[in-house]
Design an enzyme around this catalytic site. Structure first.
Site, short mmCIF file in Angstrom:
data_model
loop_
_atom_site.label_atom_id
_atom_site.label_comp_id
_atom_site.label_asym_id
_atom_site.label_seq_id
_atom_site.Cartn_x
_atom_site.Cartn_y
_atom_site.Cartn_z
N THR A 112 0.83 -1.21 0.00
CA THR A 112 0.00 0.00 0.00
C THR A 112 0.86 1.26 0.00
O THR A 112 0.35 2.37 0.11
CB THR A 112 -0.91 0.03 1.25
OG1 THR A 112 -0.06 -0.11 2.41
CG2 THR A 112 -1.92 -1.09 1.25
N ALA A 168 5.89 6.03 9.38
CA ALA A 168 4.77 5.60 8.55
C ALA A 168 5.06 6.00 7.12
O ALA A 168 6.11 6.57 6.82
CB ALA A 168 3.48 6.22 9.05
N LYS A 169 4.08 5.71 6.26
CA LYS A 169 4.29 5.98 4.84
C LYS A 169 4.62 7.45 4.58
O LYS A 169 5.27 7.79 3.62
CB LYS A 169 3.04 5.58 4.05
CG LYS A 169 2.57 4.15 4.34
CD LYS A 169 3.00 3.15 3.29
CE LYS A 169 3.14 1.73 3.81
NZ LYS A 169 1.93 1.02 4.12
N ARG A 170 4.18 8.33 5.49
CA ARG A 170 4.43 9.76 5.25
C ARG A 170 5.91 10.13 5.44
O ARG A 170 6.33 11.20 5.04
CB ARG A 170 3.54 10.62 6.13
CG ARG A 170 3.79 10.47 7.61
CD ARG A 170 2.75 11.21 8.44
NE ARG A 170 2.88 10.86 9.84
CZ ARG A 170 2.34 9.81 10.41
NH1 ARG A 170 1.62 8.97 9.67
NH2 ARG A 170 2.51 9.55 11.68
N ASP A 216 8.59 9.81 3.93
CA ASP A 216 9.15 9.40 2.65
C ASP A 216 10.66 9.27 2.67
O ASP A 216 11.23 8.40 2.04
CB ASP A 216 8.78 10.43 1.57
CG ASP A 216 7.38 10.16 1.06
OD1 ASP A 216 6.83 9.10 1.40
OD2 ASP A 216 6.85 11.04 0.35
#
Ligand code: GLU
Length: 290
Positions: A21, A258-260, A262
């Site tokens: 995801t 988390a995904k944020r 980067d």
């Protein structure tokens, strides 16, 4: 892979279970590294499972990146979507009949009830509830509905009726004795969604059991999910694996990666010239384990 080992593998079976995801980051890598080390130390088997249940959030580009980034970082596995194995398929979207049959078994055993409430937690049930995402305790609005009260024209999801007031206890290999109170720490949780998809809780339980996983290594934010999954193991009459929840990697402000984040994705670290060995050496000092 028990690298360089020629001895036959032990009965230990561990798994890496990423969801495509987004890009994997250093937090995933650290948890997965522990899983790989555990399998290696025990001369066991390591499985890669593609947890692509959520059709809205999973993307082929992330799946491709997942394989590449894992390999670059130094992961290897004995069974997986790319190399097969005796317990395949290793991709969740191809395992629907197995989830359905576990659902039927739970339904026949009287553990489930239909729920017509439209709530965020029903929508979110496809993904593992990481830090700050755990579903609120369900107030029990539909608890007394009988399975026969629903027809094909009344869309509903199915919830597991938790034994309110029971303590669900287990020994975690990292955090020691754990105990959660059913009905207070977590409530009746979604097992099957109205769109015909199993929840994360059901799918991961079915897969860990079917793939003969002996130890689940994952992030500490899923400790509470383990209590839910133990109820599923019990209801299905299956033996539960051992659990090892790794401390979460946090950024300098104490926020879980988390995904944020980067800049801490394996992809960006690699593109900026970082070496996996240095990252492994660094994650004990540069980040705090929360
Ligand atoms: N696919 C889940 C995730 O990426 C795995 C959770 C688990 O290990 O049980 O969060």
């Amino acid at each position: 892979m028990p690298s360089g080992s020629t001895a036959s593998p032990s009965l230990y079976r561990g798994r890496l279970a990423p969801s495509p995801t987004g890009l994997l980051h250093l937090g995933h890598a650290r948890t997965f590294w522990t899983a790989q080390e555990q399998a290696r130390q025990q001369n066991g088997t390591l499985i890669l499972r593609n947890e692509d249940l959520d059709p809205h959030r999973c993307r082929p580009m992330f799946l491709e990146a997942m394989f590449e980034d894992l390999r670059w970082f130094g992961f290897s596995w004995n069974e997986g979507p790319d190399c097969g194995g005796p317990y395949g398929p290793y991709t969740q979207s191809a395992r629907q009949p197995r989830y359905r049959s576990a659902f039927e078994q739970l339904l026949a055993g009287g553990f489930l009830y239909p729920c017509t409430c439209s709530r965020q937690d029903v929508l979110r049930a496809l993904t593992a509830p990481h830090a700050g995402e755990d579903e609120p305790v369900y107030p029990g609005t539909c608890r007394l509905k009988s399975p026969s009260s629903v027809t094909t024209t009344s869309p509903c999801c199915w919830r597991f009726r938790v034994p309110d007031g029971s303590q669900i206890s287990f020994i975690d290999a990292h955090h020691g004795p754990q105990s959660f109170l059913a009905g207070a720490d977590f409530g009746d949780f979604v097992v099957w969604r109205q769109d015909g998809l199993p929840s994360y809780q059901l799918a991961v339980t079915v897969d860990d059991a079917a793939m003969r996983i002996t130890e689940v290594v994952r992030g500490a934010d899923l400790l509470r999910s383990t209590a839910r999954q133990l109820l599923l193991y019990q209801a299905l009459g299956w033996q539960a694996p051992a659990f090892h929840h790794c401390p979460l990697l946090t950024d300098e402000r104490g926020v879980r990666l988390a995904k944020r984040h980067d800049a801490l994705s394996l992809r960006q670290l690699r593109e900026s010239g970082a070496a996996p060995e240095d990252l492994r050496r660094g994650w004990t000092t540069a980040f705090r384990a929360g």
